[in-house]
Design an enzyme around this catalytic site. Structure first.
Site, PDB file in Angstrom:
ATOM      1  N   ASP A 109       3.188  16.261 -30.459  1.00 10.67           N
ATOM      2  CA  ASP A 109       4.356  15.639 -31.555  1.00 10.67           C
ATOM      3  C   ASP A 109       3.421  16.601 -32.694  1.00 10.67           C
ATOM      4  OD1 ASP A 109       7.022  15.076 -33.006  1.00 10.67           O
ATOM      5  OD2 ASP A 109       5.673  13.424 -32.825  1.00 10.67           O
ATOM      6  N   CYS A 115       0.966  -0.976  -0.185  1.00  9.81           N
ATOM      7  CA  CYS A 115      -0.173   0.265  -0.206  1.00  9.81           C
ATOM      8  C   CYS A 115       0.713   1.576   0.358  1.00  9.81           C
ATOM      9  CB  CYS A 115      -0.966  -0.571   1.119  1.00  9.81           C
ATOM     10  SG  CYS A 115       0.137   0.005   3.116  1.00  9.81           S
ATOM     11  N   CYS A 160       3.446   1.649   2.959  1.00 10.99           N
ATOM     12  CA  CYS A 160       4.716   1.140   2.361  1.00 10.99           C
ATOM     13  C   CYS A 160       5.246   1.682   1.701  1.00 10.99           C
ATOM     14  CB  CYS A 160       4.642  -0.089   1.750  1.00 10.99           C
ATOM     15  SG  CYS A 160       3.183  -1.622   2.909  1.00 10.99           S
TER      16      CYS A 160
END
Length: 716
Positions: A432, A17, A20
């Site tokens: 681009d 998660c 962490c």
């Protein structure tokens, strides 16, 4: 960024998660010399920026100190293995939990004397074997003094397991073993869904890696020798034959020919390269053999630098569920404290409130109150179970799932869920030109050839593989006998038809075609026996929806900026047609990346739209990367959104999907919080049975799902 700064990207393992990821990120920031650290839960990657070189062992030690692992190799195999294991766990957990639930229902009507033992054995297998990763995640969190979803899940399941054990030992405790198995099953199901999505989005550098040469043909005094690319050194002379990719960065010392550099510039037209010109590893030699002196090897080559750019840009991503998981970080210990408080309260005050419980049990038959110990455990388990923030965890991803499905119907493939949340805040769209605003396929838009001459020209051009020749050949079904065909690199083609010499190619004098050139067109001149007989004007046509898209974005308060590797004169001609005011032309990949960061510094979200490998790093660095489906594999793999069908107007539709999806996310989060505000006090009061708590938790999750499914389809 200062080029002297040290950058490194790596794989972090064991995270479940955002809490962490945050813990690992904090650990990395504590390393001496690290100026910036970012951990991406979605891709399991970590990125550091330091003022000096940091060896891998130092990084590994810092990450392992907080309970997680780290690897140097980034690859799709990691996610593939993770997904395969998640699928196996899903099948296994429901193979045992399903029968448990059926036995429990059957037991409600027909007594099964051995059910307690069966529940205990099956639950033990589910928790301690199938759910072993939950235990590991909880242990890591607890031993490092933080909390995550695994902690709450394990506490709820373990408490249910304990009731089964105490019941078997004939203590006056009601068994809630089945509830424990259900908690683990729902958690593993959620992990499976997450792993499936991550597996699909993990192949970021696969296409780019394929372009890296394994061998090179090196010229020595004794002759040609095929060497592994690792053995090639600066100064060596390598031979590149037609239809081969250039294996190294270098300079041509002998020979000339057309080089396809679309993987660098994104432009489809090959470039004439001759002695003294530089060539790049990965580009394709189309015509004749050439000798190239090696100037860069190893990590200094263009391809290696491109890989680094993509990895570096990837490290800056922030997980979309960071907010919900940060809340969980405080939510988990708070709920555990409330559960303990409730259990202790009822254990010492059971007799005092027994009359209240008796009265309530007449209204709610599920209220079980046999004794103080059993009831306090019941309250403890109910509070833990009903507070499992599944609805909170589902609130964002479920709305995103529906939003991405609606986007897919519109021809938009959402590869990174974060993009659909971020799109609503876009302030700049950097796009681009070739293949994005234009089709990327040159066509003849004007010519002054008569029918017979056109057939002759078409017959000649069929002999060439040049993109312009292919476009001209499509104009007529001419089938004249062509003799003495010769392709002159960088000039055009020469041939004889009916004993007359024809030349098709570069004009003698461009001043005759100023009007065409101002429109961004390429001119091909036709000369017969040396006399000019006509011309063909070729153009990379604009996408039909390009102008509408730019206008719509402007109305939405979003500025469109052209960023291209093409010639500035042609780029500005195209921009003028589309009313695009800002144009950046003749850009290299690194310059596109820097341009993205410059616009990000203005405080607005940046969307990058492209289709070539030269756009890959910029697509990753942008807050949202959008790749056209007709583009290169690496562009699509690097993008957050891929336009599967349609043109650049799909960018507008992506933003509209974003706004609707975010509205659902906010609604879901509101109901998830509202559910907990109401349900937790009831569980603490002992008015909810653990089984009902599990069903209530399931109902809250279903309500989030149903609310998400009500999302209306975005209008075209």
């Amino acid at each position: 960024m200062n080029e002297e700064q040290f950058k490194r990207t790596f794989l972090v393992t064991g995270m479940t998660c955002a809490t962490c990821a945050r813990i690992v990120e904090q650990a990395l920031k504590k390393i001496d010399g690290v100026k910036f650290a970012s951990v991406n839960l979605a891709t399991s990657t970590g990125f550091i920026l330091a003022e000096r070189e940091i060896d891998f062992e130092t990084i590994k030690k810092a990450v392992e100190a907080v309970g997680y692992g780290v690897e140097t190799e980034l690859g799709e195999d990691v996610e593939s293995r993770r997904y395969a294991q998640a699928k196996k766990n899903l099948i296994l957990v429901w193979l045992f939990t399903g029968p448990l639930m059926l036995f429990m229902l059957f037991h409600m009507f027909f007594h099964i004397p051995w059910l307690a033992w069966l529940e205990f054995v099956l639950l033990s297998f589910v928790i301690f074997f199938v759910g072993r990763k939950i235990i590991k995640g909880a242990w890591i969190a607890i031993t490092h003094k933080h909390a995550n979803m695994d902690v709450l899940t394990f506490l709820g399941a373990f408490s249910a397991w304990m009731t089964g054990l105490l019941s078997i030992l004939h203590l006056p405790v009601t068994s809630f073993a089945v509830v424990g198995a259900m908690i683990v099953a729902f958690n593993i199901t959620g992990r499976f869904i997450e792993s499936r999505l991550r597996d699909k989005a993990s192949k970021q550098l696969k296409s780019l890696m394929r372009l890296q040469a394994k061998q090179a043909r090196v010229l020595f005094d004794s002759g040609e020798i095929l060497l592994p690319i690792e053995a090639v050194k600066e100064g060596f002379i390598v031979i590149v034959n037609p239809s081969e990719r250039v294996p190294v960065d270098g300079v041509i010392v002998e020979g000339s020919g057309l080089i396809d550099e679309s993987m660098i510039t994104g432009e489809s037209v090959p470039v004439l390269k001759k002695a003294g010109d530089s060539v790049t590893a990965g580009s394709l030699n189309l015509t004749s053999s050439m000798k190239v002196r090696v100037t860069k090897v190893g990590e200094d080559t263009f391809l290696s630098q491109m890989i680094k750019l993509v990895e570096e840009a990837q490290g800056f991503k922030v997980p979309i569920q960071a907010l919900a998981d940060r809340i969980t970080n405080f939510f988990v210990p708070s709920i555990f404290a409330l559960a303990v408080f409730s259990a202790v309260f009822w254990y010492f005050n059971y007799e005092r409130f027994s009359t209240f419980l008796e009265r309530m049990s007449r209204i709610a038959f599920w209220i079980v109150h046999t004794n103080a110990l059993s009831f306090s455990i019941l309250v403890f388990v109910s509070t833990l179970v009903i507070a499992c923030p599944c609805a909170l965890g589902l609130a964002t991803p479920m709305a995103l799932l529906v939003g991405t499905t609606q986007a897919m119907k519109k021809g938009l493939l959402i590869r990174n869920a974060e993009a659909i949340q971020t799109a609503k805040d876009v302030g700049f769209v950097l796009t681009d030109k070739t293949g994005t605003l234009t089709l990327g396929e040159p066509i003849v838009v004007e010519h002054n050839l008569d029918e017979e001459l056109l057939k002759i020209v078409s017959s000649i051009e069929k002999r060439s593989n040049h993109p312009f020749a292919k476009a001209i050949a499509k104009l007529s079904d001419g089938n004249f006998d062509v003799e003495h065909f010769e392709e002159i690199v960088g000039e055009g083609v020469r041939a004889e038809v009916n004993e007359r010499e024809y030349f098709i190619g570069r004009p003698l004098d461009y001043s005759h075609y100023e009007e065409q050139l101002e429109q961004g067109r390429t001119i091909v001149e036709v000369r017969v026996d040396g006399e000019i007989c006509g011309f063909l004007a070729l153009e990379d046509k604009l996408r039909e929806d390009a102008k509408e898209a730019v206008e719509k974005l402007k109305k939405m308060g979003i500025e469109t900026v052209m960023v291209t590797g093409d010639n500035e004169r042609i780029a500005r001609a195209v921009a003028k047609k589309l009313a695009i005011e800002k144009v950046h032309a003749q850009l290299k990949p690194q310059e596109k990346l820097e341009l993205v960061r410059r616009y990000q510094s203005f405080g607005k979200k940046v969307m990058m739209v492209g289709d070539g490998m030269n756009d890959a790093a910029a697509l990753k660095a942008a807050d949202i990367g959008v790749a056209m489906g007709s583009g290169t594999d690496i562009a699509m793999e690097s993008a957050d959104i891929v336009v599967v069908r349609g043109g650049i107007f799909k960018v507008v539709e992506a933003i509209e999907v974003s706004k609707r999806t975010l509205k659902k996310i906010k609604q879901n989060l509101f109901w998830a919080f509202f559910y907990n505000v109401v349900a937790i006090p009831l569980a603490m009061a002992g008015l909810i049975h653990p089984l009902l708590a599990e069903l209530a938790m399931l109902f809250s999750s279903i309500s989030v799902v149903l609310n998400s499914l009500r999302m209306k389809e975005v209008r075209s």
